[in-house]
Design an enzyme around this catalytic site. Structure first.
Site, mmCIF file in Angstrom:
data_model
loop_
_atom_site.group_PDB
_atom_site.id
_atom_site.type_symbol
_atom_site.label_atom_id
_atom_site.label_comp_id
_atom_site.label_asym_id
_atom_site.label_seq_id
_atom_site.Cartn_x
_atom_site.Cartn_y
_atom_site.Cartn_z
ATOM 1 N N GLU A 226 0.811 -1.232 0.000
ATOM 2 C CA GLU A 226 0.000 0.000 0.000
ATOM 3 C C GLU A 226 0.845 1.283 0.000
ATOM 4 O O GLU A 226 0.660 2.172 0.849
ATOM 5 C CB GLU A 226 -0.992 -0.010 1.182
ATOM 6 C CG GLU A 226 -1.950 -1.206 1.076
ATOM 7 C CD GLU A 226 -3.150 -1.160 2.019
ATOM 8 O OE1 GLU A 226 -3.178 -0.300 2.924
ATOM 9 O OE2 GLU A 226 -4.065 -1.966 1.814
ATOM 10 N N GLU B 37 -5.332 -8.417 -0.804
ATOM 11 C CA GLU B 37 -6.101 -8.295 0.440
ATOM 12 C C GLU B 37 -7.546 -8.008 0.084
ATOM 13 O O GLU B 37 -7.811 -7.163 -0.772
ATOM 14 C CB GLU B 37 -5.588 -7.139 1.328
ATOM 15 C CG GLU B 37 -4.217 -7.344 1.897
ATOM 16 C CD GLU B 37 -3.775 -6.181 2.803
ATOM 17 O OE1 GLU B 37 -4.646 -5.403 3.264
ATOM 18 O OE2 GLU B 37 -2.564 -6.054 3.009
#
Lengths: 500, 500, 500, 500
Positions: free
Chosen positions: A163, A283
């Site tokens: 991220e 995810e």
């Protein structure tokens, strides 16, 4: 009461790419040293059999890999310690699961800055010395190759960082810095393991994510960098509110998240050289917070069932965040139920969502029907199985009756396994107990006992009109069913009916 | 619909002597060498924690204890082999269970005749040489004393032979021969272990059983023999019919069996010197046959609950026949469900009756109510627990509603665990599957999953009129419940309600 | 002191076909139900990793497969029970070992006569009804195919009966009757599993064995019967004497047994159509008796090492009789050491022979030297390993020094593991303890602790003349060694020398 | 060659207080969550059976006990999380070991300063708020009392902080601050658990340690504080030198350390009210550093044997620092052997010192001789056991022959277990392998195999002059021996001699 009336015809097929078992998420690598973690993973693997496992913190200080030392002359030398890495990866392989590598975060000894994230203080700054970072990556992969073999390690996918489009996870969300990190790391990986498949940019939604994917691929293309897949995340939670350590939010609709994923897919395909490159959702879950109570609920189970039926349309793999509740990003939970990410609560109490994964993970055969609440598979031997689920529709909830007609006749037996408000759902019991932080042995046994699906069997004896089954699903319920032909082989003299 | 309305008052007490965990029965000693046997016993011990275990065949050939040899001159010498005995008793002690010794049957090398019983050919004739029998008994006890210590072994009760009032179990049901066997054996036992408690005559019902008890005690008294307890059996089955290897019969009423037991009790007490001597029911069950389908059913569970509530009125101990389905008296069962004696079916599938034992075995506190369908216990900390059961009444079955008012007020939580037709009852599922002899992995998992009680929780918030709970029991259902005060300790910020 | 001086040249090779792990023998199938048996097999599998396991008694009564029943009209029906078969074979597969099927002995319900063998009463007569025998074989194989899959079961070799050339094992050693049994059984096997490989005649040595092989193959050829391999046994024991239950004999020389095996090999090859057909030695050991003390000794280990180095010259597989001491053919042993066949004594005490199997089972690479006392293998990575053994030569014993020069230079490390009189040899310790039948916990721990090889390491630093190692073997000693290049990677600052 | 010639007389006794099993040290509490830690502890417990376990860091951040939160108004509230504490203490009790509580270090949220110690950053400053510290202590003990029961928890000793006489362990080694901490903490402990035994000051040697003990007791006396025992540490290492992460030093003589301990003992006894108060040596070892290579050596084993023979003269308990090598104070070790404190190396390789503890832990009977190299115990049943060890004497090493005459006659068997240079000593093998950081499976198996004592048995047949045994100990060797009467019980016909 909603009703769903489905009639399967011979030759029907439907599009369902089931990648449920591809990968599952985990708390940081260092937690895999723990006994409770390993017990939870063993439990989940027995039910679901995931192929890969992905988590953060491979290079964080608690894994203790980067260990430079000073010689007599005060000169620092690079050195590495693989004691914990081996312990963790040995334990994964012993459970039949393989690492989906995520290269990050930064060892403090190699960090350019002091920014950290999480209760466990992950350093999220770029390396202060690119060569030393490259050496760290190469030494680690070389070690893995020597320990586990080239073929084995080359089969593990490898992602760079996590991220980076969030400033907390990557200092300033500095895109050029990330692309540079990707460049040097990807080359390092391929130097050691040319067949290892690598990818990025591991972005979360929002925060310019689609832009990040486009820029990432353009950069790879322009610099002729190795890239084997694109990774991104998918969470259902909308803007949250907080109270104490807890976070609350409404959930998006599945169509909404599918749109977002498709947009990424289209960006990838817009690059001629990357068309059809795999996309992995590394995810996904409902909420993205480890103290959001939804994770322990039937609602979570029902929403997840919907996601598992659809994500394969757009992604070659997806990874639920996370398998268990040994997790410390926002601190250590003081209660067995606290809204942790896991499918299984601490002290080995399965949550409803575990059963949903169990149902999907073990599906076999050819899909013959897929809808918003139902999936039906046909086996080669003439039996059928399926899953039905009853999520809220635009916030509204109701009971659901599912009626399925199958294009076979004769004596059949339907077996169902159901999780719903009253079955396989330990959270409400714990709430009624008074939310004890510290479970007595009796309470723990009781909650584990309660955390099983309800099993029901029905004999179906059809004439020519085909086999017909009917399921009633309570709010948020998820039911797995099989419908199999029955040939009774009664032992001579056996007649239990007088006692039943 | 039957209803039962009970109101407990402060200070209420009721007579309930709970000896559920005193002892449990087992297939012959030699079967305890088997892995499946040990796994079933481990499962049962974890749920019930029995103190003693009793079975036949200690001296039978497959235990290989009596091993005389010939010397060079053709003279036979007595010798003994304790390899298997040690293996079996070591395994018992490792599971926290101790032998309730039953001295018998006859090693073929010491037998006076060739009469055998059972598929496994137990020799049921008197010893051909009393001295050698006495030596065998003494050598065995001496060995046990050396291996496990005098204190340990002296704490094991010891019974002489099994059901000598049946001609199959003891040649010609020859009473004088049995009394003689008792005489020499009892003396031998006390010679080696003066503190070991011994008893007999281990009779089954009918077949002159009350007479046998009287004659046995008279004989002991007249000959001044050691005797520490009286043993007998209690089965509920009436005259049976057979088909194939299976046996079928109606069950007696509990009152009927209590009368029979009380009669024995009175006989004992009629001897001044034996008044209040303990009586042990060393076998009890519904049917006395290992292929009677009742054993696998809810009916068995409900009847057993009634027995467990009452047998302590008359006996200082009772032992369910048997804990598991590794059993060969009438041959090896070819199906997982076949009406075997056990609480747990082969391949580790619990039957409903296991849960009834689990419920009774773990009861704590003071009994405050006991009736034909309900038992209530009060704990020192102000909580209550109980068991309700719904057996047939004179052959008639109906749903039952149990309403209990407890003399406390405030916030309480009731937790119930129920086995009934649909819960914790794998047999009907297996029947609907078509009675497969050979379970697939999926079928086995499904049956195990199904073999758990249903767990339900209720919040009870009472004002001054007291806590009130209400349970609805299906036909043959058995429910365990606890009612405990609740002090809610909610973590700051936790509010799962929006997701439930 | 004997000496052996060997110098390996680059490019040297030697003929060594290592089939150590092909198969191992076991006590009768029914014993595989036992917990101690399974623990011993697990131990042995961890050290040796055998592929197949072969034993008697598949169809004997204690396996309870053949279970005909009478219907209401008194007519007998064939029926089968696979409860125990599944339990046994499931447990084998769970330990990574597969059945080498041996079809026999006769269920008493199907036997034509009452002749039995062994303490456990194996019926050794032909079937009273050939059709029922064929049905039994087919039903059993069909069941296995359904349970474990066609591919799996087809990979298991299948042998018909055991040692029919002995009248105890096959009534009257009736050759025509055996050939008839083979005929109908072989056809039955191939009917169900065409790819299953079958063979016979499973003869022991002497007793007309070579004749039996010739007649067997002639019969198969003349009747066009399926036959995929020939089986026979090889024992080293000469004419024995007896005392009590024990048996004693001198051992043959290995050359002698090799001659016998080669003769069988030549008989096979004399049939044009069977040339190069595999020969399996489905049993081999020193003594053929389960109470011959040699089995527990170092002598047994040394002789076995010689056999393992040579049997692959003549046979495509060989199977040591047996892995463990859970064995009942001549009764149940009353002492941990009693001359049982096993590599491991009861209560999990490894015997020296286990380590010999461990050494041979894990050999890797290309053989570069094989002699009467030494075997050397070269690995691709430049390291070597080998085994040296010191058996008696024509009854004479002496110490042996083995000197090996290897065609490499540089820094090497030699690691050796040795079993000899004082190491890995628990029997003499037990003898000195006074031969206790019943081991205390301390004695058992001590014997287990003692039952490990001695481990020694040597640094070898050679110049151009090559690496040279020297081993001294006591009488009957067996030593495994590896010689590997060493690259020292000392951690900065580490210097333990001051404390050593 | 040194010789020691001892003759035991009937009635001889010697002073030996064996507190070997009283307690053992451990790496910080948080490490007890790890799987490898638990496996090492299990191994050590099986061999030694320690009663208590003591380590640092109960209140450190990784145990996550102190977790205050902010309410909506920004006001901080105290709160506690016992998730990890319960997990750790549950695991201890499951292994039969109990906590020896050490209350410290400081949670960072409660710390008055930022000083930290160790790789794992233990905060070593006083509480910023005494009330909150007291509340933390009370809440923790109250929780333990509720979870494990008053009796259980009250049996655990409790020490306040660790080595406050070192400025690294307690900011500025501020004595008044420590005494104040003791005061408030001791009162808090007794408030919750009046029967819990508490003590201090947990000082290390040097650094004014004797002064600290005196001042501590004077303070307790003057302020009438509860104190049940005095604690201090005992290490043998002299002034060290460093290289890289490793530390080297010579060892003190045992007499020297005994003098130091006796001085503390005398200080205690100089307080009339504290005379005979127990003194616990809550840490002892050779070196006090986790990267000092001595810990892995035979020298360590020999020195430890000497300590174990003497420490009971002065202390009511002593605790070896530490049981295992899961330890992070100076970083994570990258090699299996690195001089870690443990008795067992990572990956479950026992070090020689483990066997010394095993020998001492299991001693039974009455001491009849104790000297600088030998200890002899007499059992009630007429057997003897003992330990002989061969440490350096004032830096000089030599072989040692120990001759012992025992005042019994008849047939005896001596069994010995020895660790020395070549036996039970894996370090030299690993050095010769080239000190691999990453062990292959084969190397690991080899090192574990090598890490067993050598076992030898001798028959001793004496006439009237008594039983005589002779042991030869190599440099640093430690030998355990038993001498037991032998009654041979040979099975009829058994005669293994012809094969041995």
């Amino acid at each position: 009461m909603k009703t769903l009336d489905i009639s399967i015809k011979p030759g029907d097929t439907a599009d369902f790419s089931n990648r449920t078992t591809f990968c599952v998420g985990t708390g940081r690598m260092g937690l895999a040293l723990q006994k409770e973690y390993q017990e939870q993973l063993k439990y989940v693997q027995e039910k679901c059999g995931f192929r890969f496992i992905r988590g953060h913190g491979l290079f964080s200080d608690d894994m203790a890999i980067y260990q430079p030392y000073m010689d007599e002359n005060g000169i620092e030398h690079e050195a590495y310690c693989f004691t914990y890495l081996d312990r963790v990866f040995d334990s994964y392989l012993a459970l039949g699961i393989r690492p989906f590598l995520e290269l990050g975060f930064m060892p403090s000894g190699l960090a350019s800055g002091s920014q950290t994230l999480f209760y466990w203080k992950a350093n999220t700054t770029p390396p202060k010395d690119e060569n030393k970072w490259v050496n760290l990556v190469k030494a680690t992969l070389m070690h893995l190759k020597e320990r586990y073999g080239d073929n084995e390690v080359s089969s593990w996918p490898c992602e760079i960082w996590n991220e980076p489009n969030l400033p907390g996870f990557w200092e300033n969300a500095d895109k050029p810095a990330y692309l540079r990190l990707y460049e040097i790391t990807a080359k390092a990986v391929k130097d050691v393991l040319p067949r290892m498949r690598i990818g990025g940019p591991a972005i979360c939604g929002g925060n310019g994510s689609q832009e990040w994917v486009r820029d990432f691929l353009a950069f790879c293309h322009d610099h002729d960098l190795p890239v084997d897949f694109v990774t991104r995340h998918a969470y259902m939670g909308l803007t949250p509110s907080h109270k104490g350590r807890y976070l609350y939010h409404e959930m998006r609709e599945i169509l909404d998240i599918m749109d977002e994923m498709n947009e990424t897919r289209h960006i990838i395909d817009s690059f001629e050289s990357y068309r059809d490159m795999p996309m992995y959702i590394t995810e996904f879950s409902t909420s993205y917070h480890p103290f959001c109570p939804i994770h322990d609920t039937m609602l979570n189970a029902a929403v997840t069932a919907g996601l598992l039926s659809r994500l394969g349309e757009v992604a070659e793999g997806y990874s639920y965040w996370t398998f268990g509740d040994v997790f410390e990003e926002c601190g250590v939970p003081s209660r067995p139920f606290h809204g942790g990410f896991g499918m299984i609560a601490n002290q080995l109490i399965p949550k409803p969502t575990l059963w949903v994964f169990h149902f999907f993970a073990n599906l076999k055969g050819q899909c013959v029907y897929k809808g918003a609440n139902l999936l039906v598979m046909r086996h080669e031997d003439g039996s059928f199985e399926g899953i039905a689920w009853n999520p809220p529709v635009q916030g509204k909830t109701d009971e659901l009756t599912v009626s399925v007609r199958l294009p076979v006749s004769g004596k059949y037996c339907a077996l169902s396994s159901t999780v719903d408000e009253k079955n396989g759902n330990p959270l409400p019991l714990w709430l009624k107990m008074g939310e004890p932080a510290d479970l007595s042995d009796a309470q723990l046994s009781y909650l584990r006992e309660a955390a099983h699906p309800r099993c029901e069997a029905y004999e179906v004896d059809s004439a020519s009109e085909g086999v017909h089954i009917e399921l009633t699903l309570g709010i948020y319920a998820v039911t797995h069913f099989t419908v199999s032909p029955v040939i009774r082989t009664r032992d001579f003299g056996y007649a239990p009916e007088m006692y039943i």
